[in-house]
Motif scaffolding. Structure first.
Motif, short mmCIF file in Angstrom:
data_model
loop_
_atom_site.label_atom_id
_atom_site.label_comp_id
_atom_site.label_asym_id
_atom_site.label_seq_id
_atom_site.Cartn_x
_atom_site.Cartn_y
_atom_site.Cartn_z
N GLY A 1 0.82 -1.22 0.00
CA GLY A 1 0.00 0.00 0.00
C GLY A 1 0.84 1.26 0.00
N GLN A 2 1.93 1.23 0.75
CA GLN A 2 2.81 2.40 0.78
C GLN A 2 3.56 2.57 -0.54
OE1 GLN A 2 2.59 4.71 3.19
NE2 GLN A 2 0.94 3.34 3.82
N ALA A 3 3.90 1.45 -1.16
CA ALA A 3 4.56 1.52 -2.47
C ALA A 3 3.61 2.10 -3.51
CB ALA A 3 5.02 0.14 -2.90
N LYS A 4 2.36 1.67 -3.47
CA LYS A 4 1.37 2.19 -4.43
C LYS A 4 1.15 3.69 -4.22
CE LYS A 4 -3.19 1.25 -6.42
NZ LYS A 4 -3.49 2.70 -6.61
N ARG A 5 1.14 4.11 -2.95
CA ARG A 5 0.99 5.55 -2.65
C ARG A 5 2.08 6.35 -3.36
NH1 ARG A 5 1.83 7.47 3.12
NH2 ARG A 5 1.64 9.60 2.33
N LEU A 6 3.32 5.87 -3.21
CA LEU A 6 4.45 6.59 -3.82
C LEU A 6 4.35 6.56 -5.33
CD1 LEU A 6 7.22 8.00 -3.65
CD2 LEU A 6 8.26 5.69 -3.60
N ALA A 7 4.10 5.38 -5.89
CA ALA A 7 4.04 5.26 -7.36
C ALA A 7 2.93 6.13 -7.94
CB ALA A 7 3.82 3.79 -7.74
N ASP A 8 1.76 6.13 -7.30
CA ASP A 8 0.64 6.93 -7.80
C ASP A 8 0.93 8.43 -7.70
OD1 ASP A 8 -2.08 4.77 -6.58
OD2 ASP A 8 -0.67 4.59 -8.27
#
Ligand SMILES: Cc1ncc(COP(=O)(O)O)c(C=O)c1O
Ligand SMILES: C[C@@H](O)[C@H](N)C(=O)O
Length: 351
Positions: free
Chosen positions: A263-270
């Motif tokens: 979830g934290q990776a997706k936050r950064l990527a988005d």
């Protein structure tokens, strides 16, 4: 701020509490303890078939011993050129297999394709005593580039190697992260897709130090008990490996840990993956974000004291090649990643 690796994370408090709770009185040694027995039973239930499982302390040991059990010294293991077994295990797979050869192939986003594997097989003469013999295919799930294989993609790779009867190994150091993204069952992304042996990662997921080598045909695990002992990986107080894995699997704790990291990776990527200050090197599909960073962004990250791995650009698609001064940066999230730090990272990248 430290986004170097999930290896820098602490261990889950629930795992550490399980270690302390297991520290109570005598217990059988060398994997004959009750915790390890329960983990073996739990893994058979998790994968919906009887499996043979062997706990070890590192992913390198898991990969090297799994491969040594299924290839001969004159064998060859087909894998990706950026795979951990090629890049970061100091020759352990070759050493523990008494010399098997790793045949490494390119692939965008760290992924093998059936076409590349078929071409490699065409260059490995079957039956010739002059040549190493293709005996295994090793895929990493999630890959070293933070991408994942779908069950269909694994099946296609299996089909590409079936005619030559290769064993399929999966380096699952980040297996949990791949699974929560795919939303399938552990069986669907392993043996039902053609995987024969899995290095089931616990350490990066949130354990203190434990990995499980899982054979989906217990009959193929015969050598493992001797190979593990010879490698110094059969712990006398094996209960402390069993307790960790049991805590990970209990109440799907392992999946909750992976969901936070992803979830934290997706936050950064988005937030920054498609902007002018950075762009995704390849899709973010698990707990790692690979960003192409222009010089100005690199300078802001240095000023903000952000720690991350600079990564090779070998697996970039041709239409996403690095421009002047650009580098690929790897940002790794874990169960322990602080959402506030991710917010500060996004701000530092965005400028
Ligand atoms: C893809 C992959 N496989 C395996 C490992 C296991 O390595 P180690 O021997 O450090 O536990 C790692 C470690 O980070 C990894 O990233
Ligand atoms: C060795 C290093 O690559 C480690 N496996 C990591 O992913 O951080």
């Amino acid at each position: 701020m430290n986004f170097i690796s999930d290896n820098t994370a602490s261990a889950s408090p629930r795992v550490m509490a399980a270690l302390a709770a297991a520290n109570d009185g005598p217990a059988a040694g060398y994997g004959a303890d009750d915790w390890t027995k329960r983990v073996e039973e739990r893994l058979s239930a998790l994968f919906e078939r009887e499996v043979a499982a062997f706990l070890v302390t590192t992913g390198t040991a898991a990969n090297a011993l799994a491969l040594a059990s299924v290839v001969r010294p004159w064998g060859a293991v087909i894998t990706h050129e950026e795979s951990h077994i090629v890049e970061d295990e100091c020759g352990a797979p070759e050493f523990f297999s008494d010399g098997a050869k790793l045949v490494d192939l390119p692939g965008i986003g760290g992924k093998l394709t059936p076409e590349a594997v078929t071409r490699a097989l065409g260059n490995l003469n079957e039956g010739s005593f002059h040549n190493v013999q293709a005996q295994a295919l090793s895929v990493t799930q999630a890959t070293e580039c933070g991408t994942i294989y779908t069950p269909a993609e694994i099946r296609a790779l299996k089909e590409a190697v079936t005619a030559r009867n290769l064993t399929v190994h999966m380096d699952g150091a980040r297996f949990a992260n791949a699974l929560v993204t795919l939303g399938c069952t552990p069986a669907e992304i392993t043996w039902k897709a053609g995987v024969d042996v899995l290095s089931f990662g616990g350490t990066k997921n949130g354990a203190w130090a434990v990995e499980a080598v899982v054979f989906f045909d217990p009959g193929r695990a015969e050598e493992m008990k001797w190979r593990r002992k010879r490698a110094g990986q059969t712990l006398s107080k094996g209960r402390f490996l069993g307790a960790q894995f049991e805590a990970l699997l209990a109440d799907d704790h392992w999946l909750d840990l992976a969901r936070h990291a992803n979830g934290q990776a997706k936050r950064l990527a988005d937030a920054v993956g498609n902007g002018g200050e950075a762009r995704l090197a390849w899709p973010c599909q698990a707990n790692e974000v690979f960003l192409i960073l222009p010089p100005a962004t690199q300078e802001r990250l240095t000023a903000a004291e952000v720690r991350y791995h600079s990564w090779p650009g070998r697996s970039l698609a041709p239409d996403n090649a690095l421009q002047d001064g650009e580098i690929v940066g790897r940002f790794v999230m874990s169960f322990a990643t602080d959402p506030g730090e991710v917010g500060r990272l996004i701000a530092a990248i965005s400028g």
